[in-house]
Design a protein around this motif. Structure first.
Motif, mmCIF file in Angstrom:
data_model
loop_
_atom_site.group_PDB
_atom_site.id
_atom_site.type_symbol
_atom_site.label_atom_id
_atom_site.label_comp_id
_atom_site.label_asym_id
_atom_site.label_seq_id
_atom_site.Cartn_x
_atom_site.Cartn_y
_atom_site.Cartn_z
ATOM 1 N N ASP A 157 0.848 -1.201 0.000
ATOM 2 C CA ASP A 157 0.000 0.000 0.000
ATOM 3 C C ASP A 157 0.880 1.246 0.000
ATOM 4 O O ASP A 157 1.951 1.285 0.604
ATOM 5 C CB ASP A 157 -0.902 0.031 1.235
ATOM 6 N N TRP A 158 0.381 2.293 -0.680
ATOM 7 C CA TRP A 158 1.071 3.581 -0.653
ATOM 8 C C TRP A 158 0.414 4.425 0.433
ATOM 9 O O TRP A 158 -0.776 4.694 0.370
ATOM 10 C CB TRP A 158 1.005 4.271 -2.004
ATOM 11 N N SER A 173 -4.064 3.709 -1.110
ATOM 12 C CA SER A 173 -4.449 2.494 -1.839
ATOM 13 C C SER A 173 -5.795 1.942 -1.393
ATOM 14 O O SER A 173 -6.219 0.900 -1.867
ATOM 15 C CB SER A 173 -3.373 1.414 -1.665
ATOM 16 N N ARG A 174 -6.481 2.618 -0.485
ATOM 17 C CA ARG A 174 -7.789 2.184 -0.001
ATOM 18 C C ARG A 174 -8.810 3.289 -0.247
ATOM 19 O O ARG A 174 -8.450 4.471 -0.184
ATOM 20 C CB ARG A 174 -7.728 1.877 1.502
ATOM 21 N N ASP A 226 -9.814 1.733 -2.916
ATOM 22 C CA ASP A 226 -9.346 1.104 -4.146
ATOM 23 C C ASP A 226 -8.068 1.817 -4.567
ATOM 24 O O ASP A 226 -7.607 2.748 -3.910
ATOM 25 C CB ASP A 226 -10.411 1.155 -5.259
ATOM 26 N N LYS A 227 -7.492 1.366 -5.684
ATOM 27 C CA LYS A 227 -6.199 1.886 -6.112
ATOM 28 C C LYS A 227 -6.286 3.281 -6.734
ATOM 29 O O LYS A 227 -5.267 3.949 -6.920
ATOM 30 C CB LYS A 227 -5.561 0.927 -7.123
ATOM 31 N N SER A 229 -6.536 7.066 -6.880
ATOM 32 C CA SER A 229 -6.293 8.174 -5.954
ATOM 33 C C SER A 229 -6.419 9.491 -6.700
ATOM 34 O O SER A 229 -5.985 9.615 -7.850
ATOM 35 C CB SER A 229 -4.895 8.073 -5.328
ATOM 36 N N LYS A 274 -4.048 5.593 -10.945
ATOM 37 C CA LYS A 274 -3.989 4.285 -10.289
ATOM 38 C C LYS A 274 -2.608 4.019 -9.698
ATOM 39 O O LYS A 274 -2.486 3.402 -8.654
ATOM 40 C CB LYS A 274 -4.359 3.190 -11.292
ATOM 41 N N ASP A 275 -1.569 4.510 -10.362
ATOM 42 C CA ASP A 275 -0.198 4.285 -9.893
ATOM 43 C C ASP A 275 0.250 5.510 -9.095
ATOM 44 O O ASP A 275 0.817 6.453 -9.633
ATOM 45 C CB ASP A 275 0.726 4.045 -11.091
#
Length: 538
Positions: free
Chosen positions: A186-187, A231-232, A234-235, A237, A295-296
């Motif tokens: 997770d980021w 990352s929560r 979902d991915k 951000s 997403k990244d």
């Protein structure tokens, strides 16, 4: 009969041999693991590695029994009970390690995260092993564990006071794992630290930050900090780019250009769609927020920079001004009170446009004896050069998309463009790619025939383009009566040769293809353009 003194030496030797046997079996099982890795049986190697230690002790316990015959009967009986207890304990350890390994292999095979965090799973196994150890002491070796437990309680209190910092980290780690605030991969942002979670162990949480440095945070510190998990749930951000724009620019134009800039960056998600809106006002200008999702998250700064780059180029072409510092504003004001300088710059720009047009494929014969020659005198091209706009585009910008309507074309002065045509053949979709370099032209089919764009064209590297609008081209047609008929004939002949391929292109109807191959239909469109210009001038 062996004396008691000699038996003590034999016990020492016995223990030494046992340790060597354990190391030997451990080496053999590790060798098996390496062989499985070399054979690319990675899951099997992962599973076997978890069983190495208990399997080595079980094998050693069986081997020790053969050495016991060298001891006295009483010592042999006592050591036999120890062998049995050791064998029982490590058999239980082997059983739980076996079950744990099966579950871990299953989830790794399915490429799914294990339901229990590694720290919590290790804590549960440790509690089980300690409980089994005391049970075996009581049942197999007949050891009264009550005094031991009492002593352990006192020892635990002493250790707790001495290692309260370590224990607080352990308890905080368990709390973090139970609440599942974050997981490996997770980021997150923990206090002032931001990075991807590399590891969560008994004592600390390790992040890999944007500078590729490891940041080691004690779990007690992590538990007391504000945690943001990007990352929560979902991915996806959200990122926000804040931009200040001058009051003289219309908000609807600014918002449109901001949204276009975000949509043209590949790493920006199409859903949720980007948003742009006014966030406030101050004495320098209007504050805008451009909100978009990625997403990244590890590429946050790169994506923000790419979107900002797209915004700058679009603002430059549309004349949207970003408030300047005082010294820059003063220079700009001085340039406006020097009309001769501005006039000379405009004349130089027209001469440059003329040179680019004369070096391009625009308005030239495509075949026959006159192939490559101009359809008009060079003087007429020079008059068109005063009307066209020379604009700079950055890498990745989309000039137009297949299926869109178009009222302009582009001549490549500098740089390179990349195009893609989507077509169907026998029920399957294919993509045909092409490149256009300096002197090339794109978008002319829509300008001449009125049919939708036949390709999607993107800037491959920073480019200067001459943008020829339908109104500019109609003005040129009005000055040259024969040009419309010549263009209608040239364009219709070209499309007739490519008619079969045009029918396969998506977004083109049968009527579009037929009209683009008919010189009369093309001529009628060009005359409508000329009539529209005359109406506007009147």
């Amino acid at each position: 009969m062996i004396s008691a003194g000699l038996s003590l030496w034999l016990i020492g030797l016995f223990i030494l041999v046992g340790v060597l046997i354990v190391f030997g079996y451990t080496w053999l099982f590790n060798l098996l693991t390496k062989i499985l890795v070399a054979l690319k049986f990675h899951l099997a190697a992962f599973f076997v590695k978890r069983l190495v230690l208990p399997a080595a002790f079980i094998s050693a316990a069986y081997s020790w029994q053969h050495v016991g015959q060298w001891l006295t009967p009483s010592l042999a009986a006592r050591m036999g009970r120890i062998f049995d207890a050791t064998l029982t304990f490590f058999t239980v350890v082997f059983f739980f390690a076996f079950i744990d390994g099966i579950f871990l292999v299953y989830y790794r095979y399915k490429q799914r995260p294990f339901p229990l965090p590694r720290l919590l799973r290790g804590f549960i196994l440790t509690i089980i092993y300690i409980a089994v150890f005391f049970i075996i002491l009581r049942t197999r070796l007949a050891v009264n564990i009550t005094p031991f437990l009492a002593t352990s309680a006192l020892l635990t209190a002493i250790i707790g006071l001495a290692f309260q910092g370590v224990l607080s980290n352990v308890l905080a780690g368990l709390s973090l794992n139970l609440t599942r605030a974050f997981s490996r991969g997770d980021w997150v942002q923990i206090g002032s630290h931001e990075g991807v979670v590399e590891e969560i162990n008994w004592r600390e949480t390790i992040l890999l930050d944007r500078a590729t440095n490891f940041v080691v945070l004690p779990n007690s510190l992590v538990a007391g900090e504000k945690i943001i998990n990007f990352s929560r749930p979902d991915k996806a951000s959200a990122l926000i780019l804040e931009i200040k724009v001058s009051y003289e620019n219309k908000p609807h134009l600014v918002v449109h250009q901001l949204l276009e800039a975000a949509r043209e960056v590949p790493h920006v998600l199409g859903h949720p769609e980007p948003q742009a809106f006014i966030a406030g006002y101050d004495h320098l200008g209007i504050n805008y927020w451009l909100k978009f999702w990625v997403k990244d998250f590890s590429r946050k700064n790169l994506i923000l920079g790419e979107v900002a780059r797209q915004v700058w180029y679009k603002f430059q072409r549309q004349g949207i001004k970003i408030p300047l510092p005082f010294n820059e504003s003063f220079k700009e004001m001085l340039s406006t009170v020097q009309p001769s300088k501005a006039l000379s710059e405009a004349e130089a720009a027209i001469k440059t446009n003329v040179a680019y047009l004369l070096q391009s494929a625009f308005l030239r014969y495509e075949e026959g004896e006159k192939k490559g020659e101009l359809l008009l005198p060079a003087e007429e091209i020079m008059t068109l050069a005063s009307k066209v706009r020379r604009e700079t585009y950055t890498r990745g910008e989309v000039l137009f998309r297949q299926g869109e309507k178009g009222d302009h074309c582009f001549v490549v002065a500098k740089g390179k463009l990349r195009g893609e045509i989507i077509y169907e053949e026998k029920g399957k979709k294919y993509a045909s790619e092409f490149e256009v370099g300096e002197g090339g032209i794109v978008g002319e089919m829509s300008l001449f025939t009125g049919m939708p764009r036949t390709a999607t064209v993107v800037v491959a590297e920073e480019a200067e383009l001459l943008k020829i609008m339908a109104t500019d081209f109609a003005w040129l047609l009005g000055r040259n009566a024969q040009l419309a008929e010549m263009m209608a004939e040239i364009v219709s002949q070209r499309n007739q040769k490519n008619q079969d391929f045009l029918r396969k292109i998506q977004n083109l109807s049968k009527e579009d293809v037929e009209e683009s191959c008919n010189s009369r239909s093309i001529l009628a469109r060009l005359r409508r353009l000329m009539a529209l210009i005359k109406e506007q001038e009147a």
